[in-house]
Design a protein around this motif. Structure first.
Motif, PDB file in Angstrom:
ATOM      1  N   PHE A  77       0.960  -1.469  -0.012  1.00 12.57           N
ATOM      2  CA  PHE A  77       0.233  -0.032   0.238  1.00 12.57           C
ATOM      3  C   PHE A  77       0.997   1.286   0.449  1.00 12.57           C
ATOM      4  O   PHE A  77       0.676   1.527  -0.954  1.00 12.57           O
ATOM      5  N   GLU A  78       1.951   1.112   0.566  1.00 11.94           N
ATOM      6  CA  GLU A  78       2.821   2.773   0.694  1.00 11.94           C
ATOM      7  C   GLU A  78       3.333   2.927  -0.767  1.00 11.94           C
ATOM      8  O   GLU A  78       3.346   3.870  -0.748  1.00 11.94           O
ATOM      9  N   ALA A  79       3.498   1.591  -1.257  1.00 11.80           N
ATOM     10  CA  ALA A  79       4.441   2.157  -2.672  1.00 11.80           C
ATOM     11  C   ALA A  79       3.550   2.347  -4.055  1.00 11.80           C
ATOM     12  O   ALA A  79       3.351   3.206  -4.169  1.00 11.80           O
ATOM     13  N   ILE A  80       1.749   2.201  -3.200  1.00  9.56           N
ATOM     14  CA  ILE A  80       1.331   2.378  -4.087  1.00  9.56           C
ATOM     15  C   ILE A  80       1.157   3.579  -4.162  1.00  9.56           C
ATOM     16  O   ILE A  80       0.471   4.433  -4.676  1.00  9.56           O
ATOM     17  N   TRP A  81       0.081   4.362  -2.445  1.00 13.36           N
ATOM     18  CA  TRP A  81       0.013   5.108  -1.861  1.00 13.36           C
ATOM     19  C   TRP A  81       1.265   6.156  -2.462  1.00 13.36           C
ATOM     20  O   TRP A  81       1.012   7.831  -2.886  1.00 13.36           O
ATOM     21  N   THR A  82       2.922   5.872  -2.361  1.00 19.50           N
ATOM     22  CA  THR A  82       3.481   7.188  -3.092  1.00 19.50           C
ATOM     23  C   THR A  82       3.661   7.073  -4.930  1.00 19.50           C
ATOM     24  O   THR A  82       4.455   8.399  -5.144  1.00 19.50           O
ATOM     25  N   HIS A  83       2.855   6.541  -5.433  1.00 18.41           N
ATOM     26  CA  HIS A  83       3.445   6.005  -6.470  1.00 18.41           C
ATOM     27  C   HIS A  83       2.009   7.051  -6.940  1.00 18.41           C
ATOM     28  O   HIS A  83       1.634   6.951  -8.198  1.00 18.41           O
ATOM     29  N   ALA A  84       1.170   7.228  -6.441  1.00 20.67           N
ATOM     30  CA  ALA A  84      -0.512   7.881  -7.113  1.00 20.67           C
ATOM     31  C   ALA A  84      -0.374   9.519  -7.095  1.00 20.67           C
ATOM     32  O   ALA A  84       0.203   9.796  -6.396  1.00 20.67           O
ATOM     33  N   SER A  85      -1.185   9.156  -8.193  1.00 24.28           N
ATOM     34  CA  SER A  85      -1.334  10.920  -8.366  1.00 24.28           C
ATOM     35  C   SER A  85      -2.182  11.628  -6.694  1.00 24.28           C
ATOM     36  O   SER A  85      -2.548  10.697  -6.643  1.00 24.28           O
ATOM     37  N   GLU A  86      -2.549  12.740  -6.836  1.00 26.22           N
ATOM     38  CA  GLU A  86      -3.613  13.259  -5.923  1.00 26.22           C
ATOM     39  C   GLU A  86      -4.678  13.160  -6.114  1.00 26.22           C
ATOM     40  O   GLU A  86      -5.902  12.473  -4.956  1.00 26.22           O
ATOM     41  N   GLN A  87      -5.677  12.556  -7.475  1.00 28.74           N
ATOM     42  CA  GLN A  87      -6.449  12.700  -7.624  1.00 28.74           C
ATOM     43  C   GLN A  87      -7.179  10.419  -7.609  1.00 28.74           C
ATOM     44  O   GLN A  87      -8.064  10.445  -6.626  1.00 28.74           O
ATOM     45  N   GLN A  88      -5.992  10.125  -7.186  1.00 34.92           N
ATOM     46  CA  GLN A  88      -5.481   8.310  -7.392  1.00 34.92           C
ATOM     47  C   GLN A  88      -6.080   8.224  -5.471  1.00 34.92           C
ATOM     48  O   GLN A  88      -6.928   7.470  -5.015  1.00 34.92           O
ATOM     49  N   LYS A  89      -5.647   9.691  -5.035  1.00 34.83           N
ATOM     50  CA  LYS A  89      -5.423   9.550  -3.539  1.00 34.83           C
ATOM     51  C   LYS A  89      -6.247  10.020  -2.710  1.00 34.83           C
ATOM     52  O   LYS A  89      -6.649   8.932  -2.049  1.00 34.83           O
ATOM     53  N   GLU A  90      -6.779  10.836  -3.606  1.00 33.02           N
ATOM     54  CA  GLU A  90      -8.753  10.884  -2.799  1.00 33.02           C
ATOM     55  C   GLU A  90      -9.498   9.837  -3.256  1.00 33.02           C
ATOM     56  O   GLU A  90     -10.190   9.300  -2.437  1.00 33.02           O
ATOM     57  N   GLU A  91      -9.651   8.965  -4.586  1.00 26.57           N
ATOM     58  CA  GLU A  91     -10.340   8.230  -4.791  1.00 26.57           C
ATOM     59  C   GLU A  91     -10.101   7.234  -3.819  1.00 26.57           C
ATOM     60  O   GLU A  91     -10.649   6.214  -3.506  1.00 26.57           O
ATOM     61  N   MET A  92      -8.699   6.352  -3.146  1.00 29.59           N
ATOM     62  CA  MET A  92      -8.309   5.183  -2.759  1.00 29.59           C
ATOM     63  C   MET A  92      -8.615   6.127  -1.214  1.00 29.59           C
ATOM     64  O   MET A  92      -9.602   5.648  -0.282  1.00 29.59           O
ATOM     65  N   LEU A  93      -9.195   7.359  -0.825  1.00 27.06           N
ATOM     66  CA  LEU A  93      -9.876   7.899   0.425  1.00 27.06           C
ATOM     67  C   LEU A  93     -10.970   7.597   0.529  1.00 27.06           C
ATOM     68  O   LEU A  93     -11.545   7.329   1.366  1.00 27.06           O
ATOM     69  N   ASP A  94     -11.806   7.989  -0.308  1.00 27.54           N
ATOM     70  CA  ASP A  94     -13.268   7.992  -0.542  1.00 27.54           C
ATOM     71  C   ASP A  94     -13.778   6.510  -0.294  1.00 27.54           C
ATOM     72  O   ASP A  94     -14.181   5.984   0.422  1.00 27.54           O
ATOM     73  N   THR A  95     -12.212   5.498  -1.243  1.00 25.61           N
ATOM     74  CA  THR A  95     -13.182   4.236  -0.681  1.00 25.61           C
ATOM     75  C   THR A  95     -12.723   3.734   0.423  1.00 25.61           C
ATOM     76  O   THR A  95     -13.413   2.234   0.758  1.00 25.61           O
ATOM     77  N   LEU A  96     -11.949   4.487   1.146  1.00 23.81           N
ATOM     78  CA  LEU A  96     -11.136   3.479   2.373  1.00 23.81           C
ATOM     79  C   LEU A  96     -12.298   4.160   3.444  1.00 23.81           C
ATOM     80  O   LEU A  96     -12.597   3.336   4.490  1.00 23.81           O
ATOM     81  N   GLU A  97     -13.423   5.079   2.699  1.00 25.43           N
ATOM     82  CA  GLU A  97     -14.089   6.383   3.671  1.00 25.43           C
ATOM     83  C   GLU A  97     -14.635   5.340   4.248  1.00 25.43           C
ATOM     84  O   GLU A  97     -15.892   5.079   4.964  1.00 25.43           O
TER      85      GLU A  97
END
Length: 71
Positions: free
Chosen positions: A44-64
């Motif tokens: 997950f750390e690898a995914i997060w560090t290579h994700a765009s800001e939009q991808q991070k927002e999508e992941m955070l929405d999904t996680l929430e």
């Protein structure tokens, strides 16, 4: 003993295909064993560090949503 867990995990999967990475993740989740949590965390750390800001927002929405469903 000086063990760099992040490095060891990344070395373990460095040459894996997308399908192999998916199998690794699915297997760790299905087994529900805590010993796999550090590996999933490193991935997950690898995914997060290579994700765009939009991808991070999508992941955070999904996680929430997922966290709210588990509560």
């Amino acid at each position: 003993m000086d063990l760099n867990l992040r490095h060891a995990i990344m070395q373990n999967v460095a040459n894996n295909t997308k399908e192999q990475l998916e199998d690794t993740i699915e297997d760790a989740i299905e087994r529900r064993e805590e010993k796999y949590l550090p590996g999933l965390g490193v991935l997950f750390e690898a995914i997060w560090t290579h994700a765009s800001e939009q991808q991070k927002e999508e992941m955070l929405d999904t996680l929430e949503q997922a966290v709210k469903q588990q509560a």
